[in-house]
Design an enzyme around this catalytic site. Structure first.
Site, short mmCIF file in Angstrom:
data_model
loop_
_atom_site.label_atom_id
_atom_site.label_comp_id
_atom_site.label_asym_id
_atom_site.label_seq_id
_atom_site.Cartn_x
_atom_site.Cartn_y
_atom_site.Cartn_z
NE ARG A 111 -2.02 1.74 3.48
CZ ARG A 111 -1.97 1.95 4.69
NH1 ARG A 111 -2.66 1.10 5.18
NH2 ARG A 111 -1.28 2.60 5.31
CG HIS A 137 -7.07 2.63 5.87
ND1 HIS A 137 -7.25 1.39 5.49
CD2 HIS A 137 -8.17 3.09 6.13
CE1 HIS A 137 -8.53 1.17 5.67
NE2 HIS A 137 -9.08 2.12 6.05
CE1 TYR A 190 0.79 3.22 8.45
CE2 TYR A 190 -0.41 5.02 9.67
CZ TYR A 190 -0.32 4.02 8.64
OH TYR A 190 -1.04 4.02 7.78
#
Lengths: 325, 377
Positions: free
Chosen positions: B272, B276, B285
Site C-alpha cells: 500500500r 489507508h 507509523y
C-alpha cells in the site's frame, strides 16, 4: 384440517415451500439427518437431499454469511440458528449485511432470507437456551421480526415470510413448540405479516403479548374475568413492523394498557410500544401503561419461573390497572 | 540497480521462496507461467491501470480540496486488483472489499457512476446512502461494498455454493486485505469453502498494512497463504505487483473451481503505497524509507518497461492517454459535482420493498420540517 403442534406446523410449511420452489434451502446445525434438535426439520433431508437440507459447520456467522451469498444469487435460504441465544456471532452479518443490503445498494440487491430460531424460557435452559432477543433486531432498520404463538399462525406466517421480499427473523416460542396444538389446514395458505390478532375481547383493559407469553396473558385474563374485569388480549404475531392500528384501536376502547414480554424490561420492546401508544393515544389513556416483563438480570436457571412474566404476575397488573382511577 | 539486487530485496522483505512471478523487473517474461496475453491485451490493461491511478490521484486532490469527503485508493496495488479481475470469465462474479474500484471499472461500472458515488449525488448508484467508495454495480456482476471487515468473504462462498447447487458454471472471486485474515469471516468463509468445495477464489491483497498495523501484528504464521492449508483450501503466493503472474494464478484458480476442484486462496504480495485512506496519515507509523524498494517494483512502471521493450506503447501514446484521462476526469467530476443530492424522500426508500407505516410517518415528518424544499418559500 389436521391437529398439529407448532413443530409439525412449521415442518409442514417448510416442506410445502421446498416442494413449491427449488430455490428454498434449509441450512444450519443438525438440521439434516437428525432433523434439528427440536425436530422441526425432521424428514426434510430424506425428501430433499443434502444439497437443500444442509448440515453446516458449527458457526452461526458462517451460516448467515453464506446465506447472504445464496440470497444474492437468487436462492431463498431458510437458515436455522439452533437457539436464539447463539445468534450473536451472526449479528454482524444480520445487522451490517442482511438488514442493509437493499438500502445500501440502492435497491440493486436484496438479502432476502428467513432466519428461523427458537426463543424463550421455561424449558430449564439457563442463560444460553432461554433468551428472547427481539428488541436487538427490531432496533435494526430493514428487518421484519415475527413471533407466532400457535400452529395455524406458525405455518401461515412462515409461508408468508418465505414469500416476503424482505429478510425476516422468525422467532419460534420453544416452550409451546409441542404444547400449543390446533387445527391446521392442509396445503398452502398464508397469514399476512402485518396483522395482529385480537384473541380475546374485553372493554376494561388491553394486554399485548406474543409467543409463549400469550397463553399466560389469556390465563390471567380468564382469572380476571372471574373478578368481573374483562380483558382484551392482543397477540402481536408480527413484532415489526407492528400492527399499530389494532393496538391503538384496542387502547382507545379500553383506555388501559399492559404489555407482557419475556425479555428484560429496560429498552425492551414494551418500552417502544408504550411510547407509540403515548404518541398516538395519550388522551385515551385512563391509567399509566404497565410492563410485565423479564427482569434486568441474565436469564436465571433455578428461578426461571420467577423471572418469567407468568400469569401470576400478569393478573395483579390487570386488576390494578383496571381499577386505577 | 541490477535485477539481482531487486530480487534480493524482495526476498528480504517477504520471504519469497515460493512466490509466483512472471514479469521480471527488467521487463522479461518467465515462460513457465506466462498467461500468453496478446499485445492488445497488455496495452488495454496498462491503459486501465493508468486510468485507475489517475482517478486515485484526482480523488485524493478533491478530498484535500474539501470537495469530496473521503477516498480509499489502490496506489501500488493496481496489478493485484486489475489482473485478478481481468482473469474472470464473463459469467463470474466479484465480491469486493473497498479498494477495488479499478476492478469495478474494468468489469463495466461506468466511470460516471463511480464519480457520482464519490459525491453521493442523485445519480449515485447507492443514492447517497453510503460513504464514497461504497458503491455497487450488479450489471458488472460486482457486489456491494460495505465497511465491516471480511463480511464479503462468506458471502462470496455462499454465492458460489448456490451456483454449485444450481449446477451453474460460475466462480465468485472475493477481495480482502491481509488484515481481514484475522476476522471471523475469513475463517468462516475458508472453512465453509473447504467443506462444501465451493467454486470461490479468495484474493488476499497482502499490502503490508491494516491502517497502521503491520503484517507481523496480524499473524504469527509465516505467510497468509498457508492459512488455507488448515481449511483444506489450496493456496498460492504470487507477486501482486506482477500483472502477468496475478492473471496466471487467478486463471488457474478459476479453472480449478470450474472443474469442481473447489476454492483457492491467493496471497497477492503487494504494498500500500499511500495511506489507508484520505483520513489516514501514514507518516505517523511508517518510515518513508520502507516505500523505496516498493517504488522500484511499482506495477505500472514494471509493465511500462515491458511495453517499452516490446515497442507496443510509446511515450507519446502514454502522454496522449494521460491528457485524455485528465480531460475526461475534469468533465465528469464537474458534472458529478453539479448533480443535486438525492431527494429527501429517498432516505426512506429501499429499507423494505414496501414502505411500512412508521417510515411513511417519519418521511412525512421530515417533509413537513424546516429542511424540506417546500419550507424555503
Amino acid at each position: 384440517m389436521t391437529q398439529m403442534n407448532m413443530v409439525q406446523a412449521i415442518n409442514d410449511a417448510l416442506r410445502i415451500a421446498m416442494r413449491k420452489d427449488e430455490r428454498v434451502v434449509v441450512m444450519g446445525e443438525d438440521v439434516g439427518k437428525v432433523g434439528g434438535v427440536f425436530r422441526v426439520t425432521s424428514g426434510l433431508y430424506d425428501e430433499f437431499g443434502d444439497a437443500r437440507v444442509v448440515d453446516t459447520p458449527l458457526s452461526e456467522g458462517g451460516i448467515i454469511g453464506a446465506a447472504v451469498g445464496m440470497a444474492l444469487y437468487g436462492m431463498i435460504p431458510v437458515p436455522e440458528i439452533q437457539f436464539s441465544d447463539f445468534i450473536w456471532p451472526a449479528y454482524d452479518q444480520i445487522v451490517s449485511e442482511v438488514a442493509k443490503y437493499r438500502y445500501r445498494s440502492g435497491g440493486e440487491y436484496t438479502s432476502k432470507m428467513v432466519i428461523r430460531t427458537p426463543v424463550g424460557g421455561g424449558i430449564r435452559g439457563g442463560h444460553y437456551h432461554s433468551q428472547h432477543p427481539e428488541a436487538q433486531f427490531i432496533h435494526v432498520a430493514g428487518l421484519k421480526v415475527v413471533c407466532p404463538s400457535n400452529p395455524y399462525d406458525a405455518k401461515g406466517m412462515l409461508l408468508a415470510s418465505i414469500a416476503d421480499p424482505d429478510p425476516v427473523l422468525f422467532f419460534e416460542p420453544k416452550r409451546v413448540y409441542r404444547a400449543a396444538k390446533g387445527d391446521v389446514p392442509e396445503g398452502e395458505y398464508t397469514v399476512p405479516l402485518e396483522s395482529a390478532a385480537v384473541v380475546r375481547e374485553g372493554q376494561h383493559v388491553t394486554v399485548i403479548a406474543y409467543g409463549a407469553m400469550l397463553y399466560e396473558a389469556l390465563d390471567a385474563a380468564q382469572k380476571a374475568a372471574e373478578q368481573g374485569i374483562e380483558t382484551e388480549v392482543v397477540d402481536l404475531r408480527t413484532l415489526w413492523p407492528v400492527d399499530i392500528e389494532t393496538i391503538i384501536a384496542s387502547v382507545k376502547k379500553t383506555g388501559r394498557l399492559i404489555i407482557v414480554h419475556e425479555a428484560p424490561k429496560t429498552c425492551g420492546f414494551g418500552s417502544e410500544l408504550v411510547s407509540l401508544v403515548c404518541e398516538k393515544a395519550f388522551y385515551h389513556l385512563e391509567a399509566p401503561p404497565v410492563r410485565v416483563t423479564g427482569y434486568d438480570t441474565p436469564f436465571p436457571y433455578t428461578l426461571e419461573m420467577e423471572y418469567l412474566p407468568l400469569s401470576h404476575r400478569i393478573l395483579p397488573a390487570i386488576l390494578d390497572t383496571a381499577r386505577a382511577v | 540497480m541490477t535485477s539481482a539486487a531487486h530480487e534480493s530485496m524482495f526476498t528480504a522483505s517477504v520471504h519469497d521462496d515460493d512466490v509466483v512471478r512472471v514479469l521480471g523487473t527488467d521487463g522479461t517474461l518467465d515462460a513457465r507461467n506466462d498467461p500468453g496475453l496478446s499485445p492488445e491485451e497488455v496495452v488495454h490493461l496498462y491503459r486501465h491501470m493508468v486510468l485507475t491511478r489517475l482517478v486515485d490521484d484526482r480523488l485524493v486532490t478533491l478530498q484535500r480540496q474539501g470537495r469530496i469527503g473521503f477516498h480509499i485508493g489502490s496506489l501500488g496495488e493496481e496489478a493485484a486488483i486489475i489482473g485478478s479481475a481481468y482473469a474472470l470469465r464473463k459469467q463470474d462474479w466479484l465480491f469486493p472489499c473497498y479498494r477495488e474500484f479499478g476492478a469495478a471499472l474494468l468489469r463495466g461500472m461506468p466511470l460516471e457512476r463511480y464519480l457520482d458515488n464519490m459525491f453521493g449525488n442523485a445519480n449515485d448508484p447507492v443514492k447517497g446512502r453510503q460513504m464514497p467508495d461504497h458503491y455497487t454495480c450488479k450489471a458488472a456482476q460486482f457486489g456491494s461494498v460495505s465497511s465491516p471487515i471480511g463480511t464479503q468473504i462468506t458471502q462470496a462462498v455462499g454465492f458460489a455454493w448456490a451456483a454449485k447447487i444450481q449446477k451453474q458454471d460460475l466462480v465468485a472471486l472475493t477481495y480482502f486485505g491481509e488484515g481481514a485474515t484475522s476476522s471471523n469471516e475469513f475463517h468462516n468463509g475458508l472453512n465453509f469453502a473447504g467443506v462444501f468445495k465451493t467454486p470461490t477464489v479468495f484474493i488476499c491483497r497482502n499490502n503490508g498494512w491494516a491502517i497502521s498495523v503491520p503484517t507481523e501484528r496480524q499473524t504469527a504464521s509465516r505467510t497468509f497463504a498457508e492459512k488455507g492449508i488448515a481449511y483444506g483450501v489450496p493456496s498460492v503466493r504470487v507477486d501482486g505487483n506482477d500483472l502477468f503472474a496475478v492473471i496466471a494464478v487467478t486463471r488457474d484458480a478459476i479453472r480449478r473451481a470450474s472443474a469442481g476442484e473447489g476454492s483457492t486462496l491467493i496471497e497477492a504480495i503487494t504494498y500500500r503505497m499511500g495511506g489507508h485512506s484520505t483520513s489516514d496519515d501514514p507518516t505517523r507509523y511508517r518510515d518513508k524509507s520502507l516505500l523505496d524498494p516498493w517504488a522500484d517494483r511499482d506495477p505500472l512502471a514494471r509493465i511500462k518497461r515491458y511495453l517499452d521493450k516490446q515497442g507496443w506503447f510509446t511515450d507519446a501514446e502514454e502522454q496522449k492517454l494521460r491528457t485524455e484521462i485528465d480531460a475526461r476526469l475534469r468533465d465528469l467530476v464537474e458534472a458529478s459535482e453539479k448533480t443535486p443530492p438525492p431527494s429527501l424522500e429517498s432516505m426512506f426508500e429501499d429499507v423494505y420493498a414496501e414502505q411500512p407505516w412508521h417510515l411513511r410517518e417519519q418521511c412525512a415528518e421530515l417533509l413537513a420540517g424546516p429542511r424540506a424544499p417546500s419550507a424555503h418559500h
